[in-house]
Write a protein that holds these residues in place. Sequence first.
Motif, PDB file in Angstrom:
ATOM      1  N   SER A   1     -53.215   4.667  -3.341  1.00  7.55           N
ATOM      2  CA  SER A   1     -54.467   5.412  -3.175  1.00  7.55           C
ATOM      3  C   SER A   1     -55.311   4.831  -2.049  1.00  7.55           C
ATOM      4  CB  SER A   1     -55.276   5.396  -4.477  1.00  7.55           C
ATOM      5  OG  SER A   1     -54.581   6.055  -5.497  1.00  7.55           O
ATOM      6  N   ASN A   2     -55.353   3.509  -1.954  1.00  3.47           N
ATOM      7  CA  ASN A   2     -56.099   2.863  -0.877  1.00  3.47           C
ATOM      8  C   ASN A   2     -55.477   3.172   0.483  1.00  3.47           C
ATOM      9  OD1 ASN A   2     -57.934   1.771  -2.648  1.00  3.47           O
ATOM     10  ND2 ASN A   2     -57.005  -0.257  -2.674  1.00  3.47           N
ATOM     11  N   GLU A   3     -54.155   3.144   0.553  1.00  7.15           N
ATOM     12  CA  GLU A   3     -53.479   3.454   1.817  1.00  7.15           C
ATOM     13  C   GLU A   3     -53.780   4.889   2.251  1.00  7.15           C
ATOM     14  OE1 GLU A   3     -51.381   1.777   4.111  1.00  7.15           O
ATOM     15  OE2 GLU A   3     -52.162   0.008   3.078  1.00  7.15           O
ATOM     16  N   ILE A   4     -53.721   5.815   1.308  1.00  7.52           N
ATOM     17  CA  ILE A   4     -53.995   7.218   1.630  1.00  7.52           C
ATOM     18  C   ILE A   4     -55.441   7.377   2.092  1.00  7.52           C
ATOM     19  CG2 ILE A   4     -54.245   9.518   0.615  1.00  7.52           C
ATOM     20  CD1 ILE A   4     -51.752   8.845  -1.117  1.00  7.52           C
ATOM     21  N   ALA A   5     -56.377   6.732   1.395  1.00  6.40           N
ATOM     22  CA  ALA A   5     -57.793   6.826   1.779  1.00  6.40           C
ATOM     23  C   ALA A   5     -58.016   6.252   3.175  1.00  6.40           C
ATOM     24  CB  ALA A   5     -58.658   6.100   0.749  1.00  6.40           C
ATOM     25  N   MET A   6     -57.382   5.132   3.478  1.00  7.85           N
ATOM     26  CA  MET A   6     -57.538   4.541   4.811  1.00  7.85           C
ATOM     27  C   MET A   6     -56.971   5.463   5.885  1.00  7.85           C
ATOM     28  SD  MET A   6     -56.975   0.427   4.407  1.00  7.85           S
ATOM     29  CE  MET A   6     -55.348   0.495   3.683  1.00  7.85           C
ATOM     30  N   ARG A   7     -55.847   6.105   5.608  1.00  2.28           N
ATOM     31  CA  ARG A   7     -55.240   7.024   6.576  1.00  2.28           C
ATOM     32  C   ARG A   7     -56.131   8.233   6.834  1.00  2.28           C
ATOM     33  NH1 ARG A   7     -50.266   6.738   8.061  1.00  2.28           N
ATOM     34  NH2 ARG A   7     -48.979   5.040   7.361  1.00  2.28           N
ATOM     35  N   ARG A   8     -56.832   8.672   5.804  1.00  2.00           N
ATOM     36  CA  ARG A   8     -57.684   9.857   5.925  1.00  2.00           C
ATOM     37  C   ARG A   8     -59.108   9.522   6.374  1.00  2.00           C
ATOM     38  NH1 ARG A   8     -56.035  12.819   0.237  1.00  2.00           N
ATOM     39  NH2 ARG A   8     -53.919  13.406   0.849  1.00  2.00           N
ATOM     40  N   GLY A   9     -59.421   8.228   6.457  1.00  2.68           N
ATOM     41  CA  GLY A   9     -60.770   7.829   6.837  1.00  2.68           C
ATOM     42  C   GLY A   9     -61.789   8.059   5.735  1.00  2.68           C
ATOM     43  N   GLU A  10     -61.338   8.041   4.485  1.00  2.90           N
ATOM     44  CA  GLU A  10     -62.207   8.271   3.329  1.00  2.90           C
ATOM     45  C   GLU A  10     -62.631   6.949   2.712  1.00  2.90           C
ATOM     46  OE1 GLU A  10     -59.675  10.536   0.791  1.00  2.90           O
ATOM     47  OE2 GLU A  10     -59.850  12.363   1.984  1.00  2.90           O
TER      48      GLU A  10
ATOM     49  N   ARG B   1     -43.992  11.271   2.486  1.00  5.32           N
ATOM     50  CA  ARG B   1     -44.869  12.228   3.178  1.00  5.32           C
ATOM     51  C   ARG B   1     -46.287  11.679   3.331  1.00  5.32           C
ATOM     52  NH1 ARG B   1     -44.261  17.881   1.093  1.00  5.32           N
ATOM     53  NH2 ARG B   1     -42.627  17.839   2.627  1.00  5.32           N
ATOM     54  N   TRP B   2     -46.818  11.024   2.298  1.00  5.31           N
ATOM     55  CA  TRP B   2     -48.195  10.541   2.379  1.00  5.31           C
ATOM     56  C   TRP B   2     -48.363   9.467   3.452  1.00  5.31           C
ATOM     57  CZ3 TRP B   2     -49.161   5.422   1.535  1.00  5.31           C
ATOM     58  CH2 TRP B   2     -48.234   4.701   0.800  1.00  5.31           C
ATOM     59  N   GLN B   3     -47.287   8.763   3.808  1.00  6.03           N
ATOM     60  CA  GLN B   3     -47.376   7.754   4.870  1.00  6.03           C
ATOM     61  C   GLN B   3     -47.315   8.377   6.255  1.00  6.03           C
ATOM     62  OE1 GLN B   3     -44.360   4.775   4.097  1.00  6.03           O
ATOM     63  NE2 GLN B   3     -45.865   3.458   3.124  1.00  6.03           N
ATOM     64  N   GLN B   4     -47.021   9.649   6.324  1.00  4.08           N
ATOM     65  CA  GLN B   4     -46.929  10.335   7.609  1.00  4.08           C
ATOM     66  C   GLN B   4     -48.200  11.132   7.928  1.00  4.08           C
ATOM     67  OE1 GLN B   4     -43.289  12.623   7.554  1.00  4.08           O
ATOM     68  NE2 GLN B   4     -42.138  10.894   6.760  1.00  4.08           N
ATOM     69  N   GLU B   5     -49.111  11.220   6.976  1.00  2.19           N
ATOM     70  CA  GLU B   5     -50.321  11.999   7.219  1.00  2.19           C
ATOM     71  C   GLU B   5     -51.440  11.093   7.724  1.00  2.19           C
ATOM     72  OE1 GLU B   5     -52.788  12.374   3.167  1.00  2.19           O
ATOM     73  OE2 GLU B   5     -50.847  13.373   3.090  1.00  2.19           O
ATOM     74  N   GLY B   6     -52.427  11.701   8.317  1.00  2.00           N
ATOM     75  CA  GLY B   6     -53.592  10.959   8.788  1.00  2.00           C
ATOM     76  C   GLY B   6     -53.266  10.017   9.939  1.00  2.00           C
ATOM     77  N   LYS B   7     -54.173   9.085  10.142  1.00  2.00           N
ATOM     78  CA  LYS B   7     -54.048   8.118  11.226  1.00  2.00           C
ATOM     79  C   LYS B   7     -53.576   6.784  10.663  1.00  2.00           C
ATOM     80  CE  LYS B   7     -57.536   5.951  13.213  1.00  2.00           C
ATOM     81  NZ  LYS B   7     -58.762   5.617  13.914  1.00  2.00           N
ATOM     82  N   GLU B   8     -52.658   6.147  11.361  1.00  2.00           N
ATOM     83  CA  GLU B   8     -52.143   4.836  10.936  1.00  2.00           C
ATOM     84  C   GLU B   8     -53.308   3.847  10.884  1.00  2.00           C
ATOM     85  OE1 GLU B   8     -49.043   2.406   9.707  1.00  2.00           O
ATOM     86  OE2 GLU B   8     -48.800   4.480  10.346  1.00  2.00           O
ATOM     87  N   PRO B   9     -53.561   3.218   9.713  1.00  2.00           N
ATOM     88  CA  PRO B   9     -54.686   2.283   9.624  1.00  2.00           C
ATOM     89  C   PRO B   9     -54.384   0.987  10.374  1.00  2.00           C
ATOM     90  CG  PRO B   9     -53.534   2.412   7.519  1.00  2.00           C
ATOM     91  CD  PRO B   9     -52.887   3.405   8.441  1.00  2.00           C
ATOM     92  N   ASP B  10     -55.444   0.273  10.686  1.00  2.77           N
ATOM     93  CA  ASP B  10     -55.302  -1.047  11.295  1.00  2.77           C
ATOM     94  C   ASP B  10     -54.415  -1.900  10.396  1.00  2.77           C
ATOM     95  OD1 ASP B  10     -55.752  -3.790  11.999  1.00  2.77           O
ATOM     96  OD2 ASP B  10     -57.655  -3.234  12.930  1.00  2.77           O
ATOM     97  N   TYR B  11     -53.442  -2.563  10.972  1.00  3.93           N
ATOM     98  CA  TYR B  11     -52.482  -3.307  10.164  1.00  3.93           C
ATOM     99  C   TYR B  11     -53.144  -4.384   9.329  1.00  3.93           C
ATOM    100  CZ  TYR B  11     -52.678  -7.172  13.501  1.00  3.93           C
ATOM    101  OH  TYR B  11     -53.092  -8.215  14.276  1.00  3.93           O
TER     102      TYR B  11
END
Length: 116
Positions: free
Chosen positions: A79-88, A5-15
Motif C-alpha cells: 500500500s505504501n509503494e502504491i501511494a508513493m507511486r501515485r503521489g498520494e 501491474r501495480w509496480q508499473q503504474e505511476g511514477k517510480e519513487p525515489d529509491y
Amino acid sequence: MHRPRWQQEGKEPDYRFSLANERTFLAWIRTALSLLAAGVLLEQFAVTLQPRGVLVALALLLAVLACLLSAGAYQRWKSNEIAMRRGESLPHGLLIPVTAAALLMVAAVLAGMLLL
C-alpha cells in the motif's frame, strides 16, 4: 522478471523511500518472528505458570498475531509503494493499534498469572 501491474503504474519513487519502506516491512517481520518465538517460549518453557490452559491460549494468541503481522506487513508495504507511486498520502491501517491492544492484553494476563 515479471513485475506486477501495480509496480508499473505511476511514477517510480525515489529509491531511498522504497528502501525505507522495505526496512519498515522487515521490522514488522522481525516483530512477528519475535511474537512467534514468545509464544513457543510460553508453551514450552513456562511450566510453573498456572492455569496451563490460559498459558496455551496466550501462546496461541501470540502465534496468530505473528501470522496477522506477517500478512499485514506485506499489505502495508504494498500500500505504501502504491501511494508513493501515485503521489498520494501514505495510508493508515490497523496494524499498529491491533498489535498494541493484543500485546497489552497478553501482558496484563501474564502479569496477573505471575502475581497469583
